[in-house]
Write a protein that holds these residues in place. Structure first.
Motif, short mmCIF file in Angstrom:
data_model
loop_
_atom_site.label_atom_id
_atom_site.label_comp_id
_atom_site.label_asym_id
_atom_site.label_seq_id
_atom_site.Cartn_x
_atom_site.Cartn_y
_atom_site.Cartn_z
N GLU A 169 2.32 3.11 12.39
CA GLU A 169 2.00 4.31 11.60
C GLU A 169 3.08 4.58 10.56
OE1 GLU A 169 1.37 7.55 14.24
OE2 GLU A 169 -0.30 6.62 15.29
N PRO A 170 3.21 3.73 9.55
CA PRO A 170 4.22 3.99 8.52
C PRO A 170 3.91 5.28 7.77
CG PRO A 170 2.72 2.25 7.83
CD PRO A 170 2.41 2.53 9.26
N ASN A 171 4.93 5.90 7.27
CA ASN A 171 4.81 7.18 6.58
C ASN A 171 4.18 6.96 5.20
OD1 ASN A 171 5.29 9.59 5.12
ND2 ASN A 171 7.00 10.08 6.47
N LEU A 172 2.86 7.20 5.11
CA LEU A 172 2.14 6.94 3.86
C LEU A 172 2.53 7.91 2.76
CD1 LEU A 172 -1.44 6.08 5.20
CD2 LEU A 172 0.46 4.55 4.69
N GLU A 173 2.84 9.14 3.12
CA GLU A 173 3.28 10.12 2.11
C GLU A 173 4.56 9.64 1.43
OE1 GLU A 173 4.77 14.78 1.74
OE2 GLU A 173 4.45 13.86 3.71
N LEU A 174 5.48 9.15 2.24
CA LEU A 174 6.74 8.64 1.69
C LEU A 174 6.49 7.42 0.81
CD1 LEU A 174 9.65 9.56 1.98
CD2 LEU A 174 9.91 8.00 3.92
N LEU A 175 5.55 6.57 1.25
CA LEU A 175 5.22 5.39 0.45
C LEU A 175 4.69 5.77 -0.92
CD1 LEU A 175 3.54 2.77 2.83
CD2 LEU A 175 5.58 2.47 1.42
N ARG A 176 3.82 6.75 -0.96
CA ARG A 176 3.27 7.19 -2.27
C ARG A 176 4.37 7.68 -3.18
NH1 ARG A 176 -0.43 9.63 1.33
NH2 ARG A 176 -2.39 8.45 1.48
N LEU A 177 5.30 8.43 -2.63
CA LEU A 177 6.40 8.96 -3.43
C LEU A 177 7.30 7.84 -3.97
CD1 LEU A 177 7.38 11.99 -1.17
CD2 LEU A 177 6.33 12.12 -3.44
N MET A 178 7.41 6.76 -3.21
CA MET A 178 8.32 5.69 -3.61
C MET A 178 7.72 4.80 -4.70
SD MET A 178 10.05 4.51 -0.03
CE MET A 178 11.38 3.72 -0.91
N ARG A 179 6.39 4.77 -4.82
CA ARG A 179 5.71 3.99 -5.85
C ARG A 179 6.19 2.53 -5.87
NH1 ARG A 179 5.78 7.87 -11.10
NH2 ARG A 179 4.15 6.43 -11.78
N PRO A 180 6.01 1.81 -4.76
CA PRO A 180 6.48 0.42 -4.71
C PRO A 180 5.61 -0.50 -5.55
CG PRO A 180 5.26 0.97 -2.73
CD PRO A 180 5.39 2.26 -3.50
N ASP A 181 6.15 -1.66 -5.86
CA ASP A 181 5.39 -2.69 -6.58
C ASP A 181 4.57 -3.56 -5.63
OD1 ASP A 181 6.54 -2.01 -9.13
OD2 ASP A 181 8.38 -3.02 -8.47
N LEU A 182 5.03 -3.69 -4.38
CA LEU A 182 4.38 -4.58 -3.43
C LEU A 182 4.65 -4.10 -2.01
CD1 LEU A 182 2.89 -7.35 -2.96
CD2 LEU A 182 5.18 -8.38 -2.75
N LEU A 183 3.60 -4.14 -1.18
CA LEU A 183 3.72 -3.86 0.24
C LEU A 183 3.48 -5.16 1.00
CD1 LEU A 183 1.56 -0.59 0.43
CD2 LEU A 183 4.04 -0.76 0.12
N VAL A 184 4.41 -5.54 1.86
CA VAL A 184 4.25 -6.75 2.66
C VAL A 184 3.92 -6.32 4.09
CG1 VAL A 184 5.27 -8.92 3.41
CG2 VAL A 184 5.94 -7.93 1.21
N ALA A 185 2.70 -6.66 4.52
CA ALA A 185 2.21 -6.21 5.82
C ALA A 185 1.83 -7.42 6.68
CB ALA A 185 0.99 -5.31 5.64
N ALA A 186 1.71 -7.16 7.97
CA ALA A 186 1.25 -8.19 8.90
C ALA A 186 -0.27 -8.17 8.97
CB ALA A 186 1.84 -7.94 10.29
N THR A 187 -0.86 -9.32 9.24
CA THR A 187 -2.31 -9.36 9.34
C THR A 187 -2.81 -8.47 10.48
OG1 THR A 187 -2.04 -11.39 10.64
CG2 THR A 187 -2.60 -11.64 8.31
N TRP A 188 -1.97 -8.26 11.51
CA TRP A 188 -2.41 -7.38 12.60
C TRP A 188 -2.47 -5.92 12.16
CZ3 TRP A 188 0.80 -3.46 14.04
CH2 TRP A 188 2.18 -3.60 13.83
N GLN A 189 -1.90 -5.60 11.02
CA GLN A 189 -1.95 -4.23 10.50
C GLN A 189 -3.16 -4.01 9.61
OE1 GLN A 189 2.03 -4.67 8.88
NE2 GLN A 189 2.84 -3.09 10.25
N ALA A 190 -4.21 -4.81 9.79
CA ALA A 190 -5.39 -4.75 8.93
C ALA A 190 -6.03 -3.38 8.90
CB ALA A 190 -6.42 -5.80 9.37
N GLN A 191 -5.94 -2.64 10.00
CA GLN A 191 -6.61 -1.34 10.06
C GLN A 191 -6.02 -0.34 9.07
OE1 GLN A 191 -4.74 -2.63 12.40
NE2 GLN A 191 -3.24 -1.17 13.15
N THR A 192 -4.77 -0.59 8.62
CA THR A 192 -4.15 0.34 7.66
C THR A 192 -4.15 -0.21 6.24
OG1 THR A 192 -1.93 -0.56 8.06
CG2 THR A 192 -2.65 1.25 9.47
N GLN A 193 -4.63 -1.44 6.05
CA GLN A 193 -4.48 -2.07 4.74
C GLN A 193 -5.30 -1.39 3.66
OE1 GLN A 193 -4.81 -6.37 4.79
NE2 GLN A 193 -3.46 -6.54 6.56
N GLY A 194 -6.45 -0.76 4.03
CA GLY A 194 -7.22 -0.03 3.03
C GLY A 194 -6.42 1.11 2.44
#
Length: 315
Positions: free
Chosen positions: A80-105
């Motif tokens: 459960e990564p902090n999505l609010e924080l992610l939006r504020l950071m405005r990254p260029d790329l997110l590197v995720a694991a395939t097992w995290q597919a449920q959050t990739q959308g």
């Protein structure tokens, strides 16, 4: 106790508002966020520092090297990564694991997502998988040369360890973590440390089942099948002290050949499914630890034991 993130939400917001987070020296580098420790270690190993990483305390406990600089933001749990924080950071790329597919959308609405498997799967071996992952991440972040250098350095570390351990080639070894409940976490051929052991010439003594990540739980009664084996375990400080204290009360443990013949080797923690830096570090630790074992003494004890067994059979 989990430590506080190196950067608080308030300081992060301030940095974003001023456009100074990360400093001008890193302005040209892509702003990459990693959502699994394997990717964090891989990026650090090819010279790119992520702006944020999921579960920083877990990385520091299990991997630790390469070290995460203090400015890397902790995004919270892997699941459960902090999505609010992610939006504020405005990254260029997110590197995720395939097992995290449920959050990739949800992640894809924030930034492009690159998803990779964290285990070898159908790859020929864990280290082959890590080579492929390192190259793929190197291409995504523009560090192709650094990725190839890291792969070459790891290969050289394995070759050097194999040369150092020439007298141990084929020697069986259990690789594990001793648990406080009296059981053992075994590391088989399908995890990073198991593959490294094979590449430097050891034979993995664990012949039982293992998960897709190369791990298994075993009772100490399962470790007597290979009387010629040594046992290598990762020293986790007070946890290991308590585990050994419990094991020392067990007649089964005390009767195991590697305990009786003092073939138990402790070494610093290496993530059993870490990236290439972990692989190279484990190879070096194996070489340093095992070259000090008196091979002649072990072989003499083996010969004496085999002779005694033969005498018993004749009687």
């Amino acid at each position: 106790m989990v430590s506080e993130p190196a950067i608080t939400r308030r300081s992060l917001l301030g940095g974003l508002a001023l456009g100074t987070l990360g400093g001008p020296a890193r302005a040209a580098a892509p702003r990459v966020v990693t959502l699994d420790g394997l990717f964090t270690e891989t990026l650090l190993g090819i010279g790119l520092v992520p702006v944020a990483a999921a579960n920083r305390p877990l990385y520091e406990r299990l991997t630790a090297q390469p070290a995460l600089p203090p400015e890397v933001v902790d995004l919270g749990p892997l699941q459960e990564p902090n999505l609010e924080l992610l939006r504020l950071m405005r990254p260029d790329l997110l590197v995720a694991a395939t097992w995290q597919a449920q959050t990739q959308g949800a992640l894809a609405r924030i930034a492009p997502v690159a998803a990779f498997p964290t285990t070898a799967g159908n790859a020929p071996s864990p280290l082959d998988h890590l080579d492929t992952l390192t190259r793929a991440l190197g291409r995504r972040v523009g560090h192709e040369a650094q990725a190839e250098a890291r792969i070459a350095e790891t290969g050289a570390a394995l070759a050097q360890a194999r040369a150092t351990l020439a007298g141990h080639l084929g020697r069986p070894a259990y690789i594990c973590r001793l648990r406080e409940d009296g059981r053992v976490a075994m590391f088989g051929a399908r995890c990073t440390v198991g593959d490294v052991a094979a590449r430097v010439g050891l034979a993995n003594a664990w012949s039982g089942g293992q998960s897709g990540s190369g791990t298994a739980f075993a009772g100490i009664e399962d470790l007597g099948a290979n009387p010629d084996a040594i046992l290598i375990h990762f020293d986790r400080g007070r946890e290991t002290v308590r585990a050994l204290a419990r094991l020392d009360t067990s007649p089964i443990w005390r009767a195991l050949p590697f305990v009786r013949l003092q073939r138990v080797v402790a070494m610093p923690v290496v993530h059993p499914n870490g990236a290439l830096p972990s692989a190279a570090r484990f190879a070096g630790q194996l070489a340093a630890a095992l070259q000090d074992i008196d091979l002649q003494d072990i072989d003499r004890q083996d010969t004496d034991r085999q002779g005694a067994q033969a005498g018993t059979r004749r009687r």
